[in-house]
Every structure is written in structure tokens, then in C-alpha cells.
Design an enzyme around this catalytic site. Structure first.
Site, mmCIF file in Angstrom:
data_model
loop_
_atom_site.group_PDB
_atom_site.id
_atom_site.type_symbol
_atom_site.label_atom_id
_atom_site.label_comp_id
_atom_site.label_asym_id
_atom_site.label_seq_id
_atom_site.Cartn_x
_atom_site.Cartn_y
_atom_site.Cartn_z
ATOM 1 N N ASP A 41 0.865 -1.183 0.000
ATOM 2 C CA ASP A 41 0.000 0.000 0.000
ATOM 3 C C ASP A 41 0.896 1.225 0.000
ATOM 4 O O ASP A 41 1.978 1.221 0.590
ATOM 5 C CB ASP A 41 -0.980 -0.008 1.181
ATOM 6 N N GLU A 130 -8.258 3.580 11.188
ATOM 7 C CA GLU A 130 -7.145 3.547 12.128
ATOM 8 C C GLU A 130 -7.512 4.097 13.486
ATOM 9 O O GLU A 130 -6.830 3.843 14.461
ATOM 10 C CB GLU A 130 -5.951 4.306 11.548
#
Length: 133
Positions: A41, A130
Site C-alpha cells: 500500500d 485507524e
């Protein structure tokens, strides 16, 4: 276009549910295969990426998940460059949205949909969680 309408509705639903559901406890999954496929990523934080080197990496990278958007109005400055570079090397591409729980979910879904143009073979939309609040 009906597909875009349903995709938008689905993303709005997902972003909305994220505001209410506790996603902090991941479920255990059974191992389904011994095959391993590597991907990476990336975002603007990786700077200018040499996609030819990525393709030639010893891990045989097959896909890349690229940050496209953040919150309700921010876009990753390297998103389009990274998509073009990854596709030029034959990598499978996915685009992720960095979800901000303190911003409007519908606006976040619209930010993603207005930025990302999926093509055949791409990963489905991805949301990066997150923090919960």
C-alpha cells in the site's frame, strides 16, 4: 448509471455504519490457502515511486493499494500518478479511503466516489480505519 448509484449508496451505508459499529476487535479467520501473493500500500508519503523496480522486486509484487482520499474533502496528491504508474507495470490496483470518524460519512463517501474511477480488474473500494473517534 445504476451501478454508480448503488456503489454510492453502498459506500454511504458502510461509512455510516462505521460511525456506530465497534470495529476494534478483528475476527479470527481460517487459513484457506498456502499460496502467498504480495502487494503493497502506498500514499504520498512514499514520494516518487519507481514502479518498474516495484514490479521487479524479489517478492513478485502483484497488487498495490493506493490511498486516494482522506476525510470529507482531502485527496492524496500522488494518487493519480501512482495509479498510472502501477497500471503501466501491469499491477492490480486498489484505491483506499482514509476514514476520519470526526467528519461527515456521506461527504467522505462522495469524496471517494468523485476521485476514484474503478476499472475492470480493480479491487473493490477499500476503507482504512485507524481510529474510532
Amino acid at each position: 448509471m445504476k451501478i454508480k448509484k448503488y456503489l454510492k449508496l453502498g459506500l454511504i451505508l458502510v461509512f455510516g455504519l462505521l460511525s456506530f459499529k465497534d470495529v476494534s476487535k478483528p475476527k479470527k479467520h481460517k487459513k484457506i490457502s498456502s499460496s502467498v501473493v504480495f502487494g503493497i500500500d502506498v500514499s504520498t508519503y512514499q514520494g516518487n515511486i519507481n514502479w518498474k523496480k516495484v514490479k521487479q522486486d524479489k517478492h513478485h509484487i502483484k497488487f498495490v493499494i493506493i490511498r486516494s482520499t482522506m476525510g470529507d474533502n482531502r485527496r492524496d496528491g500522488k494518487f493519480y500518478t501512482n495509479v498510472i504508474g502501477a497500471r503501466a507495470q501491469g499491477l492490480i490496483v486498489g484505491a483506499y479511503h482514509y476514514y476520519d470518524p470526526n467528519e461527515n460519512s456521506t461527504k467522505q463517501a462522495n469524496n471517494y466516489l468523485n476521485t476514484v474511477k474503478l476499472t475492470k480488474g480493480d479491487f473493490i473500494p477499500i476503507v482504512d480505519l485507524e481510529k474510532l473517534n
